[in-house]
Design an enzyme around this catalytic site. Structure first.
Site, PDB file in Angstrom:
ATOM      1  N   ASP A   1       0.839  -1.196   0.000  1.00 11.84           N
ATOM      2  CA  ASP A   1       0.000   0.000   0.000  1.00 11.84           C
ATOM      3  C   ASP A   1       0.881   1.256   0.000  1.00 11.84           C
ATOM      4  O   ASP A   1       2.046   1.209   0.403  1.00 11.84           O
ATOM      5  CB  ASP A   1      -0.890   0.035   1.257  1.00 11.84           C
ATOM      6  CG  ASP A   1      -1.869  -1.127   1.271  1.00 11.84           C
ATOM      7  OD1 ASP A   1      -2.166  -1.670   0.194  1.00 11.84           O
ATOM      8  OD2 ASP A   1      -2.317  -1.484   2.376  1.00 11.84           O
TER       9      ASP A   1
HETATM   10  N1  URA Z   1      -1.260  -5.967   3.806  1.00 11.72           N
HETATM   11  C1  URA Z   1      -1.757  -4.719   3.828  1.00 11.72           C
HETATM   12  O1  URA Z   1      -2.810  -4.475   4.410  1.00 11.72           O
HETATM   13  N2  URA Z   1      -1.076  -3.753   3.198  1.00 11.72           N
HETATM   14  C2  URA Z   1       0.099  -3.952   2.564  1.00 11.72           C
HETATM   15  O2  URA Z   1       0.673  -3.026   2.012  1.00 11.72           O
HETATM   16  C3  URA Z   1       0.619  -5.266   2.551  1.00 11.72           C
HETATM   17  C4  URA Z   1      -0.074  -6.256   3.185  1.00 11.72           C
END
Ligand code: URA
Length: 252
Positions: free
Chosen positions: A105
């Site tokens: 993310d």
């Molecule tokens: N899980 C998440 O919620 N976000 C990420 O960036 C990676 C794994």
């Protein structure tokens, strides 16, 4: 497969196609110790030894790059608004066809692999490969033994079922943080799993993929080329329950 010399020099990030022509015509490129005659000359990448301005060019069919992804950057190849991880690559590592193998993310930090090898990325991301990813999450509240059991049993959230995951609580002052190990890569997976047990992820950092750890010498935004043994480590399994499998202070 034989390749044109100027194309080879460009693909290996030595220079642009135009500059390759200039280098060859200036007599600065050698193939197996013999001065190259033309940018169109053919060579066998990986077999023929090429030097440019006296420097040997180490042939790499594919690039495997470890990046310490910083917050605020998209795991994408291009975006009109926000910077992407590809924008952070130094010119020496930039090449056509590179993409992030899997997504973190925008506000997640840590270990990201960037490559131009589609088969490798597919193998790394396939749930069938059972490649575990280790994260450190800063949470709104400490994890409970019930949370650990819920993660181990497999959590469902909003109609999505997540495979069993390992959750490790941290002691004392670090109680609001936890390690979590998952082998899938579903959208916002870690955040949604914590949401399902009434908790919230405040910060998330990926530390490890398979047995490959984020290099602690890489500052956020920095990257390095991986060697074959390091990419192979991605597909090596820790023995479940072994000491090596437990996160250590070095993982932080
Ligand atoms: N899980 C998440 O919620 N976000 C990420 O960036 C990676 C794994």
């Amino acid at each position: 497969m034989p390749e044109r010399l100027d194309k080879f020099l460009t693909s290996q990030n030595v220079c642009s196609r135009k500059e390759a022509g200039k280098l060859v015509r200036a007599g600065l490129v050698q193939i197996n110790g013999v001065q190259a005659q033309s940018p169109a000359q053919k060579l066998e990448p990986g077999r023929d030894r090429v030097t440019a301005e006296g420097q040997e060019i180490l042939y790499r069919q594919y690039l495997y790059i470890m990046m310490h992804k910083p917050a605020g950057v998209l795991s994408a190849t291009e975006d009109r608004q926000a910077p992407t991880v590809l924008d952070l690559l130094p010119p020496a590592l930039s090449r056509r066809g590179l993409f992030p193998a899997g997504r973190l993310d925008k506000n997640t930090t840590g270990l990201l692999i960037i490559t131009d090898d589609g088969d490798f990325a597919h193998r790394m991301l396939s749930p069938k490969s059972h490649v575990y990813k280790l994260y450190r999450a800063l949470l709104e509240r400490p994890v409970s033994p019930e949370d650990i059991n819920a993660f181990a049993g497999g959590i469902s959230q909003g109609g999505t079922a997540f495979a069993p995951a390992k959750l490790y609580a941290l002691p004392g002052e670090e109680a609001n943080a936890a390690y979590v190990e998952i082998r899938e890569g579903k959208f916002h997976q870690v955040k949604r799993m914590f949401q399902a047990v009434g908790n919230q992820v405040l910060e998330l950092k990926r530390l490890k993929i398979g047995r490959l750890r984020l290099d602690p010498s890489l500052e956020p935004g920095q990257c390095k080329l991986l060697e074959a043994a390091e990419t192979a480590a991605i597909f090596q399994q820790d023995m479940a329950g072994s000491a090596e499998n437990s996160p250590s202070p070095g993982d932080v």
